[in-house]
Design a protein around this motif. Structure first.
Motif, PDB file in Angstrom:
ATOM      1  N   HIS A   1      -9.851  11.619   3.454  1.00 38.34           N
ATOM      2  CA  HIS A   1      -8.909  12.351   2.602  1.00 38.34           C
ATOM      3  C   HIS A   1      -8.887  13.801   3.058  1.00 38.34           C
ATOM      4  O   HIS A   1      -9.918  14.482   2.984  1.00 38.34           O
TER       5      HIS A   1
ATOM      6  N   GLU B   1     -16.267   6.769   2.189  1.00 39.55           N
ATOM      7  CA  GLU B   1     -14.979   7.437   2.375  1.00 39.55           C
ATOM      8  C   GLU B   1     -15.333   8.896   2.564  1.00 39.55           C
ATOM      9  O   GLU B   1     -16.443   9.314   2.233  1.00 39.55           O
TER      10      GLU B   1
ATOM     11  N   ARG C   1     -11.844   5.686   5.102  1.00 40.77           N
ATOM     12  CA  ARG C   1     -10.648   6.436   4.705  1.00 40.77           C
ATOM     13  C   ARG C   1     -11.014   7.912   4.595  1.00 40.77           C
ATOM     14  O   ARG C   1     -11.980   8.274   3.924  1.00 40.77           O
TER      15      ARG C   1
ATOM     16  N   ASN D   1     -10.825   6.802  -6.295  1.00 37.20           N
ATOM     17  CA  ASN D   1     -11.048   5.760  -5.284  1.00 37.20           C
ATOM     18  C   ASN D   1     -12.310   4.936  -5.539  1.00 37.20           C
ATOM     19  O   ASN D   1     -12.850   4.307  -4.640  1.00 37.20           O
TER      20      ASN D   1
END
Ligand SMILES: Nc1ncnc2c1ncn2[C@@H]1O[C@H](COP(=O)(O)OP(=O)(O)OP(=O)(O)O)[C@@H](O)[C@H]1O
Length: 400
Positions: free
Chosen positions: A240, A205, A238, A279
């Motif tokens: 952020h 991520e 993902r 996460n």
């Protein structure tokens, strides 16, 4: 030429027992995901090996996609023919003649798992080798150091012939090492660090610090593009995106400018750690190497690192810029990384950043800020983008 199959070779040699079957299953799944855009292509595990059945498709784009799947050490193109001498011989000639460059020396290495086949392995070596020689110019047999070893496996109804061998990307299948959180800037280094973390099996991520309106929407888009390129190797990522403007404004107001980079980095780490924890990522990854810029001296790293006990992986630590650039060109991030959009760090860059900041002084300066509240707010207001591989890319981009 038309190939029927691709044989995938893999193996971290030390893997045994359950680790080995986890490795194989994960690799199988990752290959299946990667080849999803290629309708009709099947991925199978048989005889303890992974095969891709091309189902009549061109091998080239499938091969290219496979060079982006970590855990694959080598890729061999194969033909499948009925176990009958004339078909085997004909396929052997085609395989040799299709290689570019053409080998000057070769040998045949035949194996039969099926003893009912009317020729022994030795006989097959001669029968096939002789036929290839008679039908190919400028080719010799060299049993000791051939340029091509033409492998032939007789397995029941079908026989498999392996021609070209290509290197795979190596590494561990993505997903075999847990999740990591990459601090992704728009520069050259951090995408390469992300690639290397993926190569060791990490699920990725990413977190990016954005200072709108000091940095533009296009600067953010650039980072989204970089993360999307990494999805070629890592599948879904993902991203952020942290709004960093308020923190930077506070730093500018309250912190002596020579310490602003140090304090800013400490905020980045605190926020990244929090996002990682939320996460289930077990380590942070950065594109830092040693001694490039003020914030990357060992003294700076000490002061910056002091805010976290979280593991920080720095895959580039021993590399120089040239090596990093070579990888970034190879993986296709370089062209995007050099686009001239400002980064939040450069916008607020002081004229003379401290190369040897002092921890006590840093902490005194931070005491003027409400660190916890600022971190909390930034984490809460983080925007999450869910990036997936763009299936169209498969046809357009070559990793080689
Ligand atoms: N805006 C940002 N968002 C997320 N991470 C960042 C950001 N800026 C820097 N970093 C992280 O800090 C590391 C060091 O950044 P720095 O700008 O000092 O070095 P760099 O060598 O220019 O790195 P890069 O080429 O990755 O930008 C980066 O590699 C990245 O991991």
């Amino acid at each position: 030429m038309k190939y029927d199959l691709i044989l995938i070779r893999y193996g971290e040699l030390a893997l045994k027992g359950k680790n080995r079957s986890d490795f194989e299953n994960r690799l199988l799944e990752n290959i299946r995901q990667k080849l999803k855009p290629f309708a009709g292509v099947k991925v199978k595990k048989t005889f303890g090996r992974i095969f891709v059945e091309l189902g009549g498709r061109e091998s080239e784009p499938v091969l290219r996609a496979l060079t982006e799947v970590f855990g694959i050490v080598g890729i061999s193109l194969a033909k499948q023919v009925p176990s009958e001498l004339e078909s085997i011989r004909q396929a052997a000639v085609e395989l040799v003649q299709d290689l570019d460059p053409r080998p000057r020396t070769f040998k045949v290495a035949a194996k039969r798992s099926d003893k009912s086949f009317p020729h022994t392995s030795q006989e097959l070596n001669h029968l096939i080798g002789g036929h290839v020689l008679r039908n190919t110019e400028d080719l010799r047999v060299d049993v000791h150091r051939p340029e091509l070893t033409l492998k032939v496996e007789v397995r029941g109804k079908y026989t498999y012939l392996y021609g070209a061998n290509l290197p795979g990307p190596g590494g561990l299948p993505v997903g075999s090492s847990g999740k990591v959180m990459l601090l992704l800037s728009g520069g050259i280094d951090s995408p390469v660090a992300g690639y290397l973390a993926l190569k060791r099996g990490g699920v990725l991520e990413a977190v990016h610090f954005h200072s709108y309106p000091y940095t533009s929407e296009r600067a953010k888009e650039k980072v989204v593009d970089l993360a999307r390129i990494l999805t070629r190797f890592g599948g879904r990522i993902r991203l952020h995106v942290v709004q960093f403007t308020e923190i930077q404004t506070e730093i500018r107001k309250h912190v002596q400018s020579s310490y602003s980079i140090t304090v800013m980095r400490r905020f980045m780490l605190r926020i990244a750690e929090q996002i990682a924890r939320n996460n289930q990522a077990l380590a942070l990854v950065t594109g830092e190497s040693l001694g490039q810029v003020a914030s990357q001296t060992l003294e700076s790293m000490n002061v910056i690192n002091a805010v976290t006990s979280y593991p920080i992986l720095r895959p580039l630590v021993g590399m120089d810029k040239q090596e990093i650039m070579t990888i970034s060109k190879k993986i296709g991030t370089y062209e995007t990384s050099i686009l001239p959009y400002e980064d939040c760090c450069t916008v607020f860059l002081p004229k003379a950043p401290k190369t040897r900041p002092d921890l006590k002084v840093t902490e005194e300066m931070e005491a003027k800020l409400d660190v916890d509240a600022l971190v909390q707010k930034a984490v809460e207001e983080t925007e999450v983008l869910d990036l997936r591989p763009d299936e169209k890319q498969e046809e357009e981009f070559s990793y080689f």
